[in-house]
Scaffold this active site. Sequence first.
Site, PDB file in Angstrom:
ATOM      1  N   TYR A  63       0.845  -1.208   0.000  1.00 28.12           N
ATOM      2  CA  TYR A  63       0.000   0.000   0.000  1.00 28.12           C
ATOM      3  C   TYR A  63       0.879   1.257   0.000  1.00 28.12           C
ATOM      4  CZ  TYR A  63      -2.549   3.720   2.508  1.00 28.12           C
ATOM      5  OH  TYR A  63      -3.056   4.928   2.920  1.00 28.12           O
TER       6      TYR A  63
HETATM    7  N1  LIG Z   1      -6.139   4.775   7.655  1.00 27.17           N
HETATM    8  C1  LIG Z   1      -5.055   5.490   7.888  1.00 27.17           C
HETATM    9  O1  LIG Z   1      -4.496   5.473   8.998  1.00 27.17           O
HETATM   10  C2  LIG Z   1      -4.485   6.353   6.789  1.00 27.17           C
HETATM   11  C3  LIG Z   1      -3.313   7.018   7.049  1.00 27.17           C
HETATM   12  C4  LIG Z   1      -2.831   7.882   6.083  1.00 27.17           C
HETATM   13  C5  LIG Z   1      -3.533   8.063   4.906  1.00 27.17           C
HETATM   14  N2  LIG Z   1      -4.681   7.385   4.646  1.00 27.17           N
HETATM   15  C6  LIG Z   1      -5.399   7.688   3.393  1.00 27.17           C
HETATM   16  O2  LIG Z   1      -6.486   8.548   3.706  1.00 27.17           O
HETATM   17  C7  LIG Z   1      -7.438   8.521   2.656  1.00 27.17           C
HETATM   18  C8  LIG Z   1      -8.856   8.502   3.167  1.00 27.17           C
HETATM   19  O3  LIG Z   1      -9.005   7.835   4.382  1.00 27.17           O
HETATM   20  P1  LIG Z   1     -10.492   7.524   4.948  1.00 27.17           P
HETATM   21  O4  LIG Z   1     -10.333   7.058   6.332  1.00 27.17           O
HETATM   22  O5  LIG Z   1     -11.403   8.646   4.621  1.00 27.17           O
HETATM   23  O6  LIG Z   1     -10.870   6.264   4.007  1.00 27.17           O
HETATM   24  P2  LIG Z   1     -12.276   5.603   3.708  1.00 27.17           P
HETATM   25  O7  LIG Z   1     -13.295   5.978   4.732  1.00 27.17           O
HETATM   26  O8  LIG Z   1     -12.021   4.148   3.472  1.00 27.17           O
HETATM   27  O9  LIG Z   1     -12.732   6.298   2.321  1.00 27.17           O
HETATM   28  C9  LIG Z   1     -12.225   5.927   1.096  1.00 27.17           C
HETATM   29  C10 LIG Z   1     -13.253   6.259   0.032  1.00 27.17           C
HETATM   30  O10 LIG Z   1     -12.716   5.845  -1.250  1.00 27.17           O
HETATM   31  C11 LIG Z   1     -13.799   5.338  -1.989  1.00 27.17           C
HETATM   32  N3  LIG Z   1     -13.417   4.407  -3.039  1.00 27.17           N
HETATM   33  C12 LIG Z   1     -12.845   3.176  -2.882  1.00 27.17           C
HETATM   34  N4  LIG Z   1     -12.739   2.565  -4.072  1.00 27.17           N
HETATM   35  C13 LIG Z   1     -13.276   3.416  -4.996  1.00 27.17           C
HETATM   36  C14 LIG Z   1     -13.481   3.336  -6.393  1.00 27.17           C
HETATM   37  N5  LIG Z   1     -13.140   2.256  -7.098  1.00 27.17           N
HETATM   38  N6  LIG Z   1     -14.031   4.401  -7.018  1.00 27.17           N
HETATM   39  C15 LIG Z   1     -14.408   5.502  -6.315  1.00 27.17           C
HETATM   40  N7  LIG Z   1     -14.255   5.630  -4.987  1.00 27.17           N
HETATM   41  C16 LIG Z   1     -13.699   4.592  -4.333  1.00 27.17           C
HETATM   42  C17 LIG Z   1     -14.681   4.626  -0.974  1.00 27.17           C
HETATM   43  O11 LIG Z   1     -15.960   4.470  -1.530  1.00 27.17           O
HETATM   44  P3  LIG Z   1     -17.113   3.645  -0.782  1.00 27.17           P
HETATM   45  O12 LIG Z   1     -17.715   4.609   0.210  1.00 27.17           O
HETATM   46  O13 LIG Z   1     -18.051   3.305  -1.895  1.00 27.17           O
HETATM   47  O14 LIG Z   1     -16.479   2.459  -0.137  1.00 27.17           O
HETATM   48  C18 LIG Z   1     -14.606   5.556   0.221  1.00 27.17           C
HETATM   49  O15 LIG Z   1     -15.665   6.482   0.202  1.00 27.17           O
HETATM   50  C19 LIG Z   1      -7.058   7.336   1.783  1.00 27.17           C
HETATM   51  O16 LIG Z   1      -6.405   7.827   0.609  1.00 27.17           O
HETATM   52  C20 LIG Z   1      -6.076   6.555   2.653  1.00 27.17           C
HETATM   53  O17 LIG Z   1      -5.169   5.806   1.870  1.00 27.17           O
HETATM   54  C21 LIG Z   1      -5.175   6.538   5.569  1.00 27.17           C
END
Ligand SMILES: NC(=O)c1ccc[n+]([C@@H]2O[C@H](COP(=O)([O-])OP(=O)(O)OC[C@H]3O[C@@H](n4cnc5c(N)ncnc54)[C@H](OP(=O)(O)O)[C@@H]3O)[C@@H](O)[C@H]2O)c1
Length: 226
Positions: A141
């Site tokens: 990732y």
């Molecule tokens: N978790 C961590 O600790 C962490 C740390 C640093 C950075 N990040 C980054 O932070 C960002 C957002 O985090 P978050 O917590 O808001 O994540 P999240 O709640 O999982 O939201 C991700 C969104 O992306 C959408 N998505 C997934 N596949 C898709 C597709 N094929 N086409 C269009 N949309 C799609 C999902 O849609 P659905 O609602 O339909 O599922 C969801 O709404 C991500 O880029 C992640 O990599 C995460």
Amino acid sequence: MAGDFSLRAASVTNPNMHVAVVGAHGKIGRLLVPILSRAGHRVRAIIRDPNQADALSALGGEPLVVDLEGDVSGSVGGCDAVVFTAGSGGHTSGDKTLLVDLWGAIKMIRAAEAAGVDQFVMVSAIGAIDPDRGRERIRHYLVAKRVADDELERSPLVHTIVRPGRLTDDPGTGQVLAGEDIGYGDISRHDTAETLVACIGEPRAFGKSFSVIAGDTPIAQAVRAL
Ligand SMILES: NC(=O)c1ccc[n+]([C@@H]2O[C@H](COP(=O)([O-])OP(=O)(O)OC[C@H]3O[C@@H](n4cnc5c(N)ncnc54)[C@H](OP(=O)(O)O)[C@@H]3O)[C@@H](O)[C@H]2O)c1
């Protein structure tokens, strides 16, 4: 790396910008859309599930259904800025990491270039600076995030790459620590969303890649100090 960001600054510092949020129904996205809307921006809320459209309208966004695994061309036409905060999540297999976090992000960068978007704000991850040092379970990732970041830095877009630490659902504090070499830490999704908003149209954030974790500097001040 794109060239002279100052030349294009005038076109992206308009307080009433048209901003596309990719991943608008995600946890960060649902915080970001209403903050952008309240700040006076027009918000295109990009979602993949049409059933999420009403929720995004209620948050002040204009929903547009686009699947990052399909054709994204034309999806950000007419926008001044794009925030990419989509992600395949921790419960999918590695193929989704490739298709969404890597290829979906790169396709969106190219769509933004083709559409003449000014600024592209990428939600990356702190560990993407050096994926080899990341935990083995998420190393693929971190590589996907890093390669997408590199693609954005090489593009002619005005880039802002925001690398949050581990995201929490804690309440926002309005304060962060931001910079290139700040170590690891947690940050709330709320403070991350506020940091993204502070970067939009902010010349000090143009052409910058930085990490952000919880801290004690007011967010706007931290971004202006980049
Ligand atoms: N978790 C961590 O600790 C962490 C740390 C640093 C950075 N990040 C980054 O932070 C960002 C957002 O985090 P978050 O917590 O808001 O994540 P999240 O709640 O999982 O939201 C991700 C969104 O992306 C959408 N998505 C997934 N596949 C898709 C597709 N094929 N086409 C269009 N949309 C799609 C999902 O849609 P659905 O609602 O339909 O599922 C969801 O709404 C991500 O880029 C992640 O990599 C995460």
